[in-house]
Design a protein around this motif. Structure first.
Motif, PDB file in Angstrom:
ATOM      1  N   GLU A  30      47.617  43.097  24.928  1.00 46.57           N
ATOM      2  CA  GLU A  30      46.961  42.380  26.021  1.00 46.57           C
ATOM      3  C   GLU A  30      46.431  43.331  27.093  1.00 46.57           C
ATOM      4  O   GLU A  30      45.480  43.004  27.812  1.00 46.57           O
ATOM      5  CB  GLU A  30      47.932  41.380  26.646  1.00 46.57           C
ATOM      6  CG  GLU A  30      48.304  40.245  25.710  1.00 46.57           C
ATOM      7  CD  GLU A  30      49.298  39.280  26.316  1.00 46.57           C
ATOM      8  OE1 GLU A  30      48.975  38.075  26.389  1.00 46.57           O
ATOM      9  OE2 GLU A  30      50.381  39.725  26.738  1.00 46.57           O
ATOM     10  N   PHE A  35      39.091  42.527  30.879  1.00 47.03           N
ATOM     11  CA  PHE A  35      39.134  41.328  31.703  1.00 47.03           C
ATOM     12  C   PHE A  35      40.356  40.456  31.379  1.00 47.03           C
ATOM     13  O   PHE A  35      41.049  40.026  32.302  1.00 47.03           O
ATOM     14  CB  PHE A  35      37.835  40.516  31.591  1.00 47.03           C
ATOM     15  CG  PHE A  35      36.627  41.306  32.013  1.00 47.03           C
ATOM     16  CD1 PHE A  35      36.436  41.655  33.331  1.00 47.03           C
ATOM     17  CD2 PHE A  35      35.693  41.724  31.075  1.00 47.03           C
ATOM     18  CE1 PHE A  35      35.333  42.402  33.725  1.00 47.03           C
ATOM     19  CE2 PHE A  35      34.589  42.459  31.465  1.00 47.03           C
ATOM     20  CZ  PHE A  35      34.412  42.800  32.793  1.00 47.03           C
ATOM     21  N   TYR A  36      40.618  40.210  30.097  1.00 45.96           N
ATOM     22  CA  TYR A  36      41.847  39.477  29.787  1.00 45.96           C
ATOM     23  C   TYR A  36      43.061  40.302  30.206  1.00 45.96           C
ATOM     24  O   TYR A  36      44.057  39.760  30.702  1.00 45.96           O
ATOM     25  CB  TYR A  36      41.925  39.154  28.302  1.00 45.96           C
ATOM     26  CG  TYR A  36      43.214  38.435  27.918  1.00 45.96           C
ATOM     27  CD1 TYR A  36      43.441  37.128  28.330  1.00 45.96           C
ATOM     28  CD2 TYR A  36      44.195  39.085  27.171  1.00 45.96           C
ATOM     29  CE1 TYR A  36      44.620  36.470  27.993  1.00 45.96           C
ATOM     30  CE2 TYR A  36      45.369  38.439  26.836  1.00 45.96           C
ATOM     31  CZ  TYR A  36      45.589  37.139  27.247  1.00 45.96           C
ATOM     32  OH  TYR A  36      46.760  36.493  26.923  1.00 45.96           O
ATOM     33  N   GLN A  38      43.241  42.250  32.739  1.00 50.13           N
ATOM     34  CA  GLN A  38      43.391  42.109  34.183  1.00 50.13           C
ATOM     35  C   GLN A  38      43.924  40.714  34.546  1.00 50.13           C
ATOM     36  O   GLN A  38      44.640  40.561  35.534  1.00 50.13           O
ATOM     37  CB  GLN A  38      42.055  42.371  34.889  1.00 50.13           C
ATOM     38  CG  GLN A  38      41.660  43.843  34.957  1.00 50.13           C
ATOM     39  CD  GLN A  38      41.335  44.425  33.598  1.00 50.13           C
ATOM     40  OE1 GLN A  38      40.503  43.890  32.863  1.00 50.13           O
ATOM     41  NE2 GLN A  38      41.986  45.513  33.238  1.00 50.13           N
ATOM     42  N   TYR A  39      43.566  39.721  33.726  1.00 52.44           N
ATOM     43  CA  TYR A  39      44.119  38.377  33.930  1.00 52.44           C
ATOM     44  C   TYR A  39      45.644  38.404  33.749  1.00 52.44           C
ATOM     45  O   TYR A  39      46.385  37.831  34.556  1.00 52.44           O
ATOM     46  CB  TYR A  39      43.473  37.405  32.943  1.00 52.44           C
ATOM     47  CG  TYR A  39      44.093  36.024  32.929  1.00 52.44           C
ATOM     48  CD1 TYR A  39      43.822  35.107  33.942  1.00 52.44           C
ATOM     49  CD2 TYR A  39      44.963  35.652  31.903  1.00 52.44           C
ATOM     50  CE1 TYR A  39      44.393  33.847  33.935  1.00 52.44           C
ATOM     51  CE2 TYR A  39      45.543  34.391  31.888  1.00 52.44           C
ATOM     52  CZ  TYR A  39      45.258  33.497  32.906  1.00 52.44           C
ATOM     53  OH  TYR A  39      45.836  32.252  32.897  1.00 52.44           O
ATOM     54  N   ALA A  42      47.258  40.101  36.674  1.00 53.69           N
ATOM     55  CA  ALA A  42      47.417  39.198  37.814  1.00 53.69           C
ATOM     56  C   ALA A  42      48.680  38.362  37.662  1.00 53.69           C
ATOM     57  O   ALA A  42      49.408  38.120  38.643  1.00 53.69           O
ATOM     58  CB  ALA A  42      46.183  38.305  37.950  1.00 53.69           C
ATOM     59  N   GLN A  43      48.985  37.914  36.441  1.00 50.65           N
ATOM     60  CA  GLN A  43      50.203  37.146  36.196  1.00 50.65           C
ATOM     61  C   GLN A  43      51.445  37.991  36.463  1.00 50.65           C
ATOM     62  O   GLN A  43      52.438  37.493  37.006  1.00 50.65           O
ATOM     63  CB  GLN A  43      50.225  36.650  34.752  1.00 50.65           C
ATOM     64  CG  GLN A  43      49.148  35.620  34.427  1.00 50.65           C
ATOM     65  CD  GLN A  43      49.221  35.186  32.975  1.00 50.65           C
ATOM     66  OE1 GLN A  43      49.541  35.980  32.089  1.00 50.65           O
ATOM     67  NE2 GLN A  43      48.913  33.916  32.725  1.00 50.65           N
ATOM     68  N   GLY A  49      45.233  33.809  38.722  1.00 49.71           N
ATOM     69  CA  GLY A  49      44.464  34.269  37.572  1.00 49.71           C
ATOM     70  C   GLY A  49      42.961  34.262  37.798  1.00 49.71           C
ATOM     71  O   GLY A  49      42.228  35.081  37.239  1.00 49.71           O
ATOM     72  N   TRP A  50      42.486  33.340  38.653  1.00 52.08           N
ATOM     73  CA  TRP A  50      41.045  33.239  38.878  1.00 52.08           C
ATOM     74  C   TRP A  50      40.498  34.449  39.634  1.00 52.08           C
ATOM     75  O   TRP A  50      39.283  34.621  39.742  1.00 52.08           O
ATOM     76  CB  TRP A  50      40.688  31.948  39.604  1.00 52.08           C
ATOM     77  CG  TRP A  50      41.301  31.813  40.986  1.00 52.08           C
ATOM     78  CD1 TRP A  50      42.437  31.143  41.308  1.00 52.08           C
ATOM     79  CD2 TRP A  50      40.791  32.349  42.212  1.00 52.08           C
ATOM     80  NE1 TRP A  50      42.697  31.231  42.650  1.00 52.08           N
ATOM     81  CE2 TRP A  50      41.688  31.971  43.239  1.00 52.08           C
ATOM     82  CE3 TRP A  50      39.682  33.112  42.546  1.00 52.08           C
ATOM     83  CZ2 TRP A  50      41.505  32.320  44.572  1.00 52.08           C
ATOM     84  CZ3 TRP A  50      39.483  33.473  43.879  1.00 52.08           C
ATOM     85  CH2 TRP A  50      40.384  33.081  44.870  1.00 52.08           C
ATOM     86  N   TRP A  51      41.383  35.314  40.162  1.00 55.52           N
ATOM     87  CA  TRP A  51      40.928  36.514  40.871  1.00 55.52           C
ATOM     88  C   TRP A  51      40.060  37.406  39.984  1.00 55.52           C
ATOM     89  O   TRP A  51      39.287  38.215  40.492  1.00 55.52           O
ATOM     90  CB  TRP A  51      42.128  37.312  41.380  1.00 55.52           C
ATOM     91  CG  TRP A  51      42.568  36.904  42.763  1.00 55.52           C
ATOM     92  CD1 TRP A  51      42.490  35.669  43.321  1.00 55.52           C
ATOM     93  CD2 TRP A  51      43.166  37.762  43.743  1.00 55.52           C
ATOM     94  NE1 TRP A  51      43.006  35.682  44.588  1.00 55.52           N
ATOM     95  CE2 TRP A  51      43.440  36.952  44.883  1.00 55.52           C
ATOM     96  CE3 TRP A  51      43.527  39.095  43.774  1.00 55.52           C
ATOM     97  CZ2 TRP A  51      44.033  37.466  46.034  1.00 55.52           C
ATOM     98  CZ3 TRP A  51      44.126  39.604  44.926  1.00 55.52           C
ATOM     99  CH2 TRP A  51      44.362  38.795  46.041  1.00 55.52           C
ATOM    100  N   ILE A  52      40.204  37.288  38.668  1.00 50.35           N
ATOM    101  CA  ILE A  52      39.399  38.183  37.806  1.00 50.35           C
ATOM    102  C   ILE A  52      37.912  37.888  37.947  1.00 50.35           C
ATOM    103  O   ILE A  52      37.083  38.726  37.581  1.00 50.35           O
ATOM    104  CB  ILE A  52      39.824  38.073  36.321  1.00 50.35           C
ATOM    105  CG1 ILE A  52      39.520  36.682  35.757  1.00 50.35           C
ATOM    106  CG2 ILE A  52      41.272  38.455  36.135  1.00 50.35           C
ATOM    107  CD1 ILE A  52      39.585  36.628  34.248  1.00 50.35           C
TER     108      ILE A  52
END
Length: 476
Positions: A30, A35-36, A38-39, A42-43, A49-52
């Motif tokens: 992962e 981008f995933y 970084q998602y 964030a977790q 999660g929407w910060w990406i």
């Protein structure tokens, strides 16, 4: 050497994140997915999660990324200044080291109140944010100024090699980073302040041109970012950035014959992505515009007349073969300016007043100056090199009744101080390049284009907005 270093940097960093993600209870792979990853980051730190989404916004994305990244290493107990600095500057070393260290454990969501209670630190929340912003600004400024910088393609001058909406990484290391000539500047802004407008730099301090040695010299056919040499109102390093292909090196002799470029007498490099203009003639308003849009074929409206059924199209050779077979196309031909003719739209550098007209498809021979080489000054050479002598190399130059004078001294020769380059776009009939304004001085060179990291199609819809096949595509 640069590509080896870049490979070590990327592989080492991703391997370190792979190990840290596994320690945090996630799948190691992962960390590697753009981008995933970084998602998931964030977790792991407790950010939404929407910060990406902010990662797609220039300037803002730098602060968002460093907030996530520095909070990730904080989640593993790494909060000291040197640890933050090492995580940014040498992640390929410290991340694998921490990932393999059994003493380094994932402690929880580093932005949560529980984390702050369980693992108290002397800094207040506001102090931590201030430190993170300052550190991100300094680190990103150094990386952007001396290592690598992101650019976006705004025009079609390099189609189809580079597309409008391509986001690139440009290496400053390949040719050697320039020492900033105007070091006092607003972070992340090139020459204009975001939102408010106005100058984003001060000329109180000016530094003479100096370049740190790079890994290589500019090679013929490299795709190069440089400052627009015809701009004079701003300092060199704050002038508009252009991107073109370097087709002529110092000492090269160039000629253009019927839209075909020759370098030192040999045909120049071309590839299947190069475009020129073609005229497709149909019945009045007979072209299917939606079909052109679907194929992302651009119309040159300057030479088109829809009411007469004339459509000037920017096409590759392959696309030209397709379009000319369309049943509604009555006549089809490549648009080339004949030798010796030049309209106001096609006249090329150096805009000779006397003698045969040069145009974008026919010019030369022309010699690209090299440092230390000399040229005889006469009515044919002065139009070619006068701007170099006056502007780029800063001399007083004038013609008197008895000959040419440089800095008050009569002479019939001039010796160049710098190397120069000849830049052209791959979209040969839709490019403002050296054919229009001449040579690019070495002090205007910014860096080498490496690869696209994202490509955004403004005419796409939903998932097709992103050109997925261009992500991490190398630039040849």
């Amino acid at each position: 050497m640069w590509y080896i270093f870049l490979a070590i940097f990327l592989i080492g960093s991703l391997y370190g994140l792979y190990l840290l993600y596994r320690k945090a209870g996630k799948q190691g792979w992962e960390a590697i997915v753009p981008f995933y990853g970084q998602y998931v980051m964030a977790q792991l730190v407790g950010r939404p999660g929407w910060w990406i989404v902010w990662l797609f916004v220039p300037i803002v994305n730098i602060f968002i990324f460093y907030d996530l990244y520095l909070n990730l290493i904080k989640a593993f107990g790494k909060r000291r200044f040197w640890e933050n600095a090492a995580a940014v500057l040498v992640p390929f070393i410290v991340l694998p080291m921490w990932g393999r260290d059994p003493q380094v454990k994932y402690l929880g969501l580093s932005t949560s109140e529980d984390f702050k209670k369980n693992y108290p630190y002397k800094k207040s929340a506001s102090r931590e944010w201030a430190d993170a912003i300052i550190f991100a600004t300094v680190a990103a400024t150094l990386i952007r100024g001396f290592l690598i910088e992101a650019y976006m393609i705004p025009t079609g001058s390099m189609e189809r090699s580079l597309l409008v909406g391509d986001f690139l990484f440009v290496s400053k290391l390949n040719y050697g980073p320039r020492i900033p000539m105007t070091p006092i500047a607003f972070p992340f802004a090139h020459h204009t302040m975001p939102i408010t407008g106005g100058k984003a730099y001060s000329e109180i301090i000016k530094v003479p041109y100096k370049r740190i040695p790079g890994f290589q010299e500019i090679k013929r056919n490299d795709v190069v970012v440089f400052n627009y040499p015809m701009e004079t109102e701003r300092p060199i390093d704050k002038r508009e950035n252009y991107i073109k292909r370097c087709v002529g090196l110092p000492g090269d002799v160039l000629t253009m014959e019927m839209a075909k470029l020759f370098v030192n007498g040999d045909p120049a490099f071309t590839n299947a992505d190069f475009q020129t203009n073609y005229m497709a003639e149909t019945e009045p308003n007979g072209m299917n515009m939606q079909r052109l849009l679907d194929l992302r074929i651009e119309i040159d409206e300057l030479y088109s007349d829809f009411n007469s059924g004339k459509y000037a199209l920017h096409l590759t050779k392959e696309e030209a073969e397709i379009v000319k077979k369309w049943p509604n196309v009555k006549n089809f031909y490549e648009m080339i300016f004949p030798a010796g003719t030049a309209s106001s739209n096609s006249i090329s550098f150096p805009h000779y007043v006397e003698g045969p007209a040069w145009n974008y498809d026919n010019f030369g021979p022309i010699t690209v100056p090299s440092a230390g080489s000399s040229v005889k000054l006469d009515s044919l050479t002065v139009p070619l090199y006068e701007r170099i002598i006056r502007v780029y190399e800063g001399n007083d130059f004038e013609l008197k009744s008895d000959g040419y004078y440089v800095n008050g001294q009569k002479t019939d020769h001039y010796t160049f101080k710098m190397n120069y380059y000849w830049m052209m776009g791959d979209n040969r009939h839709n490019s403002l390049d050296s054919r229009g304004w001449g040579f690019v001085p070495e002090d205007h060179i910014v860096g080498k284009a490496l690869f696209t990291w994202l490509s955004w199609d403004k005419d796409g819809s939903f998932f097709s907005k992103v050109r997925w096949n261009r992500i991490f595509k190398g630039i040849n």
